[in-house]
Write an enzyme that holds these catalytic residues in place. Structure first.
Site, PDB file in Angstrom:
ATOM      1  N   LYS A  40       5.171  10.752   4.837  1.00  0.00           N
ATOM      2  CA  LYS A  40       4.192  11.338   3.932  1.00  0.00           C
ATOM      3  C   LYS A  40       2.952  11.760   4.711  1.00  0.00           C
ATOM      4  O   LYS A  40       2.662  11.209   5.780  1.00  0.00           O
ATOM      5  CB  LYS A  40       3.802  10.357   2.822  1.00  0.00           C
ATOM      6  CG  LYS A  40       3.100   9.097   3.324  1.00  0.00           C
ATOM      7  CD  LYS A  40       2.726   8.186   2.196  1.00  0.00           C
ATOM      8  CE  LYS A  40       1.969   6.958   2.694  1.00  0.00           C
ATOM      9  NZ  LYS A  40       0.665   7.269   3.294  1.00  0.00           N
ATOM     10  N   LYS A  69       0.475   2.090   3.281  1.00  0.00           N
ATOM     11  CA  LYS A  69       0.092   2.841   4.471  1.00  0.00           C
ATOM     12  C   LYS A  69      -1.118   3.724   4.156  1.00  0.00           C
ATOM     13  O   LYS A  69      -1.345   4.093   3.013  1.00  0.00           O
ATOM     14  CB  LYS A  69       1.254   3.716   4.943  1.00  0.00           C
ATOM     15  CG  LYS A  69       2.493   2.927   5.356  1.00  0.00           C
ATOM     16  CD  LYS A  69       2.263   2.178   6.648  1.00  0.00           C
ATOM     17  CE  LYS A  69       3.501   1.387   7.052  1.00  0.00           C
ATOM     18  NZ  LYS A  69       3.722   0.212   6.202  1.00  0.00           N
ATOM     19  N   ASP A  70      -1.849   4.080   5.195  1.00  0.00           N
ATOM     20  CA  ASP A  70      -3.057   4.878   5.040  1.00  0.00           C
ATOM     21  C   ASP A  70      -2.786   6.218   4.356  1.00  0.00           C
ATOM     22  O   ASP A  70      -1.748   6.839   4.571  1.00  0.00           O
ATOM     23  CB  ASP A  70      -3.677   5.149   6.405  1.00  0.00           C
ATOM     24  CG  ASP A  70      -4.319   3.922   6.999  1.00  0.00           C
ATOM     25  OD1 ASP A  70      -5.540   3.778   6.866  1.00  0.00           O
ATOM     26  OD2 ASP A  70      -3.590   3.105   7.589  1.00  0.00           O
ATOM     27  N   LYS A  71      -3.749   6.644   3.559  1.00  0.00           N
ATOM     28  CA  LYS A  71      -3.683   7.975   2.955  1.00  0.00           C
ATOM     29  C   LYS A  71      -4.074   9.044   3.961  1.00  0.00           C
ATOM     30  O   LYS A  71      -3.399  10.072   4.082  1.00  0.00           O
ATOM     31  CB  LYS A  71      -4.603   8.048   1.734  1.00  0.00           C
ATOM     32  CG  LYS A  71      -4.647   9.433   1.093  1.00  0.00           C
ATOM     33  CD  LYS A  71      -5.544   9.463  -0.131  1.00  0.00           C
ATOM     34  CE  LYS A  71      -5.557  10.859  -0.754  1.00  0.00           C
ATOM     35  NZ  LYS A  71      -6.405  10.901  -1.982  1.00  0.00           N
ATOM     36  N   SER A 350      -8.317   4.696   2.574  1.00  0.00           N
ATOM     37  CA  SER A 350      -7.081   4.302   3.222  1.00  0.00           C
ATOM     38  C   SER A 350      -6.644   2.942   2.716  1.00  0.00           C
ATOM     39  O   SER A 350      -7.338   2.280   1.970  1.00  0.00           O
ATOM     40  CB  SER A 350      -7.286   4.263   4.740  1.00  0.00           C
ATOM     41  OG  SER A 350      -8.391   3.463   5.079  1.00  0.00           O
TER      42      SER A 350
END
Length: 353
Positions: A40, A69-71, A350
């Site tokens: 992603k 997980k981080d954006k 995040s």
């Protein structure tokens, strides 16, 4: 700002922050749960997982996710969905979703549970380095590869406004209404647990004992993760220097193993303001408690300068470098980088890795 650290900037674009989840196991190929491996970009884990579940006609509420997980990143990870359609694997591989790439789909017998991962591999571009800073940065990475760093929870653990632990205290003490979503309640409680751990860790960093076993400590074996009580500090300090074990701090809960002596007194003193008015027995469904290593081992670190012809947009003043390392589950890349660079105002949108 810590003047002793060179300034640096991360997450100038999602492509500057790459995270690959290291799975705890591979799906076996049979079962009613479909494991989907996806990449992603610029999405939260929930946003991506919900889009995949909806596209497969599955109930997102029954989806399994090993870790968030981080954006502001490009990340790969696994999820599971409960879907009985015999053609679901082929359908998953044919999905075309914005900012999501399906890498694999395979069946397994059980839902993917939170924490069912070995760790995460990071490849991060740090920009805005001053001329001549790279030498000091490399020296610092060499040192922390040997010594480790304090294993603090990153700021993203506490929400966009940094107030999730305070919100949890409000409803746990009856001063506010608890969220209706059980997942949100658990996230709030985990933020409170994390705030207490960070406060204990800060106290032990201040007195120099964060990586030095003391009598009464609950120690963690680096290889197996086993916990035991420190009864011979001189022996265990030698083992800690060899990287075999390290002290732990509290992830509070009714069943958490407690240290003894002065270490227990320190943890109770630091935890008291956070826990005043909270009944951990009533909160046991939110988290029973465990121990977390105070020292974070940084695995396979490497750092390379990015010359002008290798630095992709956005172009900025100053130098750039690419930092790579592996961390165990529950650890934060920003915690490692914060021991090497003064990151200034890192984007806060995040998630834990």
């Amino acid at each position: 700002m810590r003047a002793s650290l060179p300034t640096g900037r991360i997450k100038s674009s999602p492509d500057d922050f790459l995270v690959d989840e290291i799975a705890a196991y591979e799906p076996c190929g049979t079962g009613e749960h479909l494991y989907v491996h996806f990449r992603k970009r610029g999405l939260t884990t929930d946003e991506a997982a919900r889009a995949i579940a909806n596209a497969l006609g599955a109930d997102f509420r029954q989806a399994g996710i090993a870790g968030l997980k981080d954006k502001a990143a490009v990340t790969t990870q696994w999820m599971s969905v409960l879907v009985r359609d015999p053609n679901a694997e082929a359908r998953a591989m044919e999905l075309s979703l914005p900012n999501i790439e399906i890498l694999a789909a395979k069946r397994h017998g059980n839902k993917l549970k939170t924490g069912h991962l070995r760790g995460n591999r990071f490849r991060i571009v740090v920009r805005g380095l001053a001329d001549g800073a790279l030498g000091n940065v490399k020296e610092t990475f060499a040192r922390i590869a040997n010594e480790g760093v304090p294993n603090a929870f990153g700021l993203q653990r506490f929400g966009r406004e940094g107030d999730t632990a305070s919100i949890a205290r409000a409803w746990l003490t009856g001063k506010a209404r608890a969220p209706s979503n059980p997942r949100v309640r658990r996230f709030h409680f985990s933020a409170l647990q994390s705030a207490i751990f960070n406060a204990v860790l800060e106290a032990r960093v201040a007195d120099g004992s964060w990586n030095v076993p003391a009598a009464g400590d609950i120690l963690k074996k680096e290889d197996t993760g086993g916990l035991f009580l420190c009864t011979d500090a001189s022996v265990d300090r030698e083992r800690a220097l060899r990287g075999e074990l390290c002290p732990t701090g509290p992830i509070i809960g009714e069943k958490m193993q407690k240290p003894e002596g002065e270490i227990r007194a320190l943890e109770e003193r630091v935890s008291a303001p956070f826990l005043e008015g909270i009944d951990l027995h009533r909160a046991r469904t939110l988290g029973e408690g465990t121990r977390r290593a105070l020292r974070l081992r940084v695995i396979d670190p490497s750092i390379d300068e990015l010359t002008n012809d290798k630095v992709e947009a956005p172009r900025e003043h100053g130098g750039a470098c690419e930092v790579c390392f592996v961390l165990p589950k529950g650890a934060y890349a920003t915690t490692v980088l914060g021991n090497v660079f003064d990151l200034g105002a890192t984007p806060s949108h995040s998630e834990p890795s």
